[in-house]
Design a protein around this motif. Structure first.
Motif, PDB file in Angstrom:
ATOM      1  N   ILE A   1       1.436  -2.344  -0.892  1.00  0.00           N
ATOM      2  CA  ILE A   1       1.028  -3.536  -1.292  1.00  0.00           C
ATOM      3  C   ILE A   1       0.700  -4.195   0.827  1.00  0.00           C
ATOM      4  CG2 ILE A   1       1.669  -6.107  -1.899  1.00  0.00           C
ATOM      5  CD1 ILE A   1       2.565  -5.430  -3.953  1.00  0.00           C
ATOM      6  N   GLU A   2       1.154  -4.104   1.532  1.00  0.00           N
ATOM      7  CA  GLU A   2       1.092  -4.316   2.730  1.00  0.00           C
ATOM      8  C   GLU A   2      -0.534  -4.033   3.062  1.00  0.00           C
ATOM      9  OE1 GLU A   2       4.671  -6.356   5.142  1.00  0.00           O
ATOM     10  OE2 GLU A   2       5.068  -5.052   4.261  1.00  0.00           O
ATOM     11  N   ARG A   3       0.103  -2.536   3.023  1.00  0.00           N
ATOM     12  CA  ARG A   3      -1.361  -1.964   4.084  1.00  0.00           C
ATOM     13  C   ARG A   3      -2.488  -2.049   3.146  1.00  0.00           C
ATOM     14  NH1 ARG A   3       3.453   1.331   4.451  1.00  0.00           N
ATOM     15  NH2 ARG A   3       3.100   2.660   2.021  1.00  0.00           N
ATOM     16  N   GLY A   4      -2.661  -2.343   2.334  1.00  0.00           N
ATOM     17  CA  GLY A   4      -3.787  -2.668   1.328  1.00  0.00           C
ATOM     18  C   GLY A   4      -4.019  -1.359   0.315  1.00  0.00           C
ATOM     19  N   GLU A   5      -3.270  -0.827   0.146  1.00  0.00           N
ATOM     20  CA  GLU A   5      -3.620   0.678  -1.341  1.00  0.00           C
ATOM     21  C   GLU A   5      -3.437  -0.263  -2.632  1.00  0.00           C
ATOM     22  OE1 GLU A   5      -0.287   3.840   0.051  1.00  0.00           O
ATOM     23  OE2 GLU A   5      -1.140   3.429   2.184  1.00  0.00           O
ATOM     24  N   ARG A   6      -3.129  -1.127  -2.794  1.00  0.00           N
ATOM     25  CA  ARG A   6      -3.399  -2.042  -4.134  1.00  0.00           C
ATOM     26  C   ARG A   6      -3.777  -3.373  -4.009  1.00  0.00           C
ATOM     27  NH1 ARG A   6      -1.450   2.525  -4.526  1.00  0.00           N
ATOM     28  NH2 ARG A   6       0.781   3.360  -5.412  1.00  0.00           N
TER      29      ARG A   6
ATOM     30  N   ASN B   1      10.712  -1.168  -1.756  1.00  0.00           N
ATOM     31  CA  ASN B   1      10.288  -1.792  -0.488  1.00  0.00           C
ATOM     32  C   ASN B   1       8.984  -0.916  -0.503  1.00  0.00           C
ATOM     33  OD1 ASN B   1      12.336  -3.406   0.648  1.00  0.00           O
ATOM     34  ND2 ASN B   1      13.706  -2.451   1.288  1.00  0.00           N
ATOM     35  N   THR B   2       9.065   0.180  -0.640  1.00  0.00           N
ATOM     36  CA  THR B   2       8.152   1.091  -0.957  1.00  0.00           C
ATOM     37  C   THR B   2       6.979   0.735  -0.888  1.00  0.00           C
ATOM     38  OG1 THR B   2       9.359   3.148  -0.483  1.00  0.00           O
ATOM     39  CG2 THR B   2       6.956   3.459  -1.768  1.00  0.00           C
ATOM     40  N   LEU B   3       6.962  -0.140  -2.741  1.00  0.00           N
ATOM     41  CA  LEU B   3       5.891  -0.986  -3.081  1.00  0.00           C
ATOM     42  C   LEU B   3       5.768  -1.481  -2.148  1.00  0.00           C
ATOM     43  CD1 LEU B   3       4.132  -1.902  -5.996  1.00  0.00           C
ATOM     44  CD2 LEU B   3       5.306  -2.621  -6.772  1.00  0.00           C
TER      45      LEU B   3
ATOM     46  N   HIS C   1      16.588   4.717  -5.971  1.00  0.00           N
ATOM     47  CA  HIS C   1      17.359   3.577  -6.276  1.00  0.00           C
ATOM     48  C   HIS C   1      16.578   1.946  -5.995  1.00  0.00           C
ATOM     49  CE1 HIS C   1      19.986  -0.099  -3.985  1.00  0.00           C
ATOM     50  NE2 HIS C   1      20.877   0.892  -4.188  1.00  0.00           N
ATOM     51  N   PRO C   2      16.784   0.960  -6.677  1.00  0.00           N
ATOM     52  CA  PRO C   2      16.250  -0.504  -6.661  1.00  0.00           C
ATOM     53  C   PRO C   2      15.014  -0.633  -4.354  1.00  0.00           C
ATOM     54  CG  PRO C   2      18.148  -0.379  -8.081  1.00  0.00           C
ATOM     55  CD  PRO C   2      17.859   0.917  -6.980  1.00  0.00           C
ATOM     56  N   ARG C   3      16.178  -0.275  -4.187  1.00  0.00           N
ATOM     57  CA  ARG C   3      15.499  -0.988  -2.836  1.00  0.00           C
ATOM     58  C   ARG C   3      15.204  -0.221  -1.907  1.00  0.00           C
ATOM     59  NH1 ARG C   3      17.469  -0.980   2.715  1.00  0.00           N
ATOM     60  NH2 ARG C   3      17.278  -3.193   3.453  1.00  0.00           N
ATOM     61  N   LEU C   4      14.997   1.071  -2.038  1.00  0.00           N
ATOM     62  CA  LEU C   4      14.061   1.754  -1.595  1.00  0.00           C
ATOM     63  C   LEU C   4      12.797   1.910  -2.807  1.00  0.00           C
ATOM     64  CD1 LEU C   4      15.742   5.063  -1.628  1.00  0.00           C
ATOM     65  CD2 LEU C   4      15.747   3.354   0.610  1.00  0.00           C
TER      66      LEU C   4
ATOM     67  N   ARG D   1      -0.929 -10.678   0.579  1.00  0.00           N
ATOM     68  CA  ARG D   1      -0.561  -8.807   0.834  1.00  0.00           C
ATOM     69  C   ARG D   1       1.281  -9.167   0.818  1.00  0.00           C
ATOM     70  NH1 ARG D   1      -4.550  -5.914   4.170  1.00  0.00           N
ATOM     71  NH2 ARG D   1      -5.931  -5.346   2.283  1.00  0.00           N
ATOM     72  N   ARG D   2       1.429 -10.225   2.552  1.00  0.00           N
ATOM     73  CA  ARG D   2       2.039 -10.564   2.985  1.00  0.00           C
ATOM     74  C   ARG D   2       3.165 -11.042   1.537  1.00  0.00           C
ATOM     75  NH1 ARG D   2       5.678 -14.362   5.200  1.00  0.00           N
ATOM     76  NH2 ARG D   2       3.856 -16.134   4.375  1.00  0.00           N
ATOM     77  N   ARG D   3       2.673 -12.290   1.101  1.00  0.00           N
ATOM     78  CA  ARG D   3       3.574 -13.493   0.273  1.00  0.00           C
ATOM     79  C   ARG D   3       3.776 -11.955  -0.715  1.00  0.00           C
ATOM     80  NH1 ARG D   3       0.819 -19.174  -0.193  1.00  0.00           N
ATOM     81  NH2 ARG D   3       0.484 -19.488   1.755  1.00  0.00           N
ATOM     82  N   ALA D   4       3.187 -11.369  -1.484  1.00  0.00           N
ATOM     83  CA  ALA D   4       3.246 -10.148  -2.790  1.00  0.00           C
ATOM     84  C   ALA D   4       4.940  -9.419  -2.736  1.00  0.00           C
ATOM     85  CB  ALA D   4       2.232  -9.047  -3.071  1.00  0.00           C
ATOM     86  N   ALA D   5       4.622  -8.884  -1.252  1.00  0.00           N
ATOM     87  CA  ALA D   5       5.548  -8.086   0.207  1.00  0.00           C
ATOM     88  C   ALA D   5       6.987  -8.700  -0.429  1.00  0.00           C
ATOM     89  CB  ALA D   5       4.336  -7.460   1.276  1.00  0.00           C
TER      90      ALA D   5
END
Length: 344
Positions: free
Chosen positions: A330-335, A324-326, A318-321, A209-213
């Motif tokens: 991912i970090e929280r395990g929702e994906r 960063n939301t995605l 916005h691309p950044r928003l 997760r960390r690497r993808a995020a």
């Protein structure tokens, strides 16, 4: 199992972000011809270098090893994706003659297309002089370079299930982690799994997760490019279109087009592809669009696709928003389901 697929666009204004071979003391930008039209481009290798260089300073990167001389030189990274995110995401090939313990290869997890100007753009040429410190009456040294303004676009695919998963058997250079590297990875906590018909080692889900995020956050703030002393400019994506697709097909390659010499985003193409591939989509499509890019087209596209936004099929921001939301999801395990591959 899901792949994040879509499109990335850069907004280049009076820039020379990627140069080709010089000629007659003129630095030329990379460009291709389609008939009589000229399209400047940024190579996939250059953009991937920008991404790698934009990783956080505290993220360790794989050391580069250089050997040989002349035309027989070799340069390769450590080839340890278990230890280094860049080896994991960008891939590598380590070919050491007679040493099977070091010979290995990993195909890229992040596939990036060439970023080509959507509408034809003929580069302009500028020239400069060097006369500093010359004696009175001496002729200056002349030098020239090309630059251009254009909207560049290219395809992108992130194979999420392969993040943190490394083949340990196969044939030839297809082994990603040979022994004793595989032994060390196991000792550090990697587990043995069967992955796409091969034996493999897999890192824990928290690290995956960390690497993808981290990659998504880096994409939102990428920097780099050539000629920054004279043609500094923003190199963060002006537009990012990403959607989770189960089969790894990228249906969004034709959302950009050129009309009357101008770059246009075609909302009807995006709508048609979302509808055609609805059974393969594994979540919401994300359209990150920086305000001001392509004039008023952002507002027009948002209005044209308002029903998809209202239905939760598409998000526009916005691309950044959005990136960063995605990354946070991912970090929280929702994906986590996106990381699970088919058995076998």
């Amino acid at each position: 199992m899901s792949y994040l697929v879509g499109k990335i666009a850069l907004d280049v204004t009076a820039g020379a972000p990627n140069n080709g071979l010089g000629e007659d003391n003129v630095a030329r930008v990379k460009q291709l011809r389609v008939g009589r039209d000229v399209h400047p481009y940024v190579s996939a290798q250059a953009f991937r270098r920008w991404l790698r260089d934009s990783l956080p300073a505290d993220e360790p990167v794989s050391p580069v090893i250089r050997s040989g001389s002349g035309q027989k030189q070799q340069a390769y990274t450590q080839g340890r994706p278990d230890l280094y995110l860049d080896d994991d995401i960008f891939g590598y090939m380590v070919a050491v003659k007679g040493d099977k313990a070091k010979t290995c290869q990993r195909d890229t997890v992040l596939a990036t297309g060439t970023l080509v100007s959507v509408a034809p753009r003929h580069p302009d040429r500028d020239f400069g002089t060097m006369s500093r410190g010359f004696a009175a009456g001496e002729n200056p040294v002349l030098h020239g370079h090309e630059f251009y303004s254009a909207e560049l676009a290219g395809d992108v695919l992130l194979d999420l299930p392969r993040i943190g998963v490394f083949e340990t058997d196969g044939t030839g250079l297809k082994v990603a982690l040979p022994e004793p590297a595989a032994k060390e990875a196991r000792e550090n906590g990697a587990e043995d799994v069967s992955f796409r018909g091969a034996s493999a080692l897999r890192l824990g889900i928290v690290e995956r997760r960390r690497r993808a995020a981290l990659l998504l956050r880096t994409l939102s703030a990428v920097r780099g490019g050539a000629k920054q002393s004279m043609h500094y400019g923003d190199r963060t994506p002006a537009l990012v279109l990403l959607a989770p697709v189960k089969g790894g097909i990228n249906p969004f390659t034709r959302v950009f087009g050129a009309r009357m010499g101008r770059t246009e985003f075609d909302a009807s193409v995006l709508r048609a592809e979302i509808e055609a591939w609805a059974d393969e989509l594994d979540g919401q499509a994300l359209l990150g669009w920086a305000p001001g890019f392509l004039g008023t087209q952002r507002d027009h596209v948002r209005s044209e696709l308002a029903d998809l936004v209202a239905a939760g099929t598409l998000a526009v921001d916005h691309p950044r928003l959005l990136l960063n939301t995605l990354a946070g999801q991912i970090e929280r395990g929702e994906r986590d389901s996106w990381f699970e591959d088919q058995k076998g």
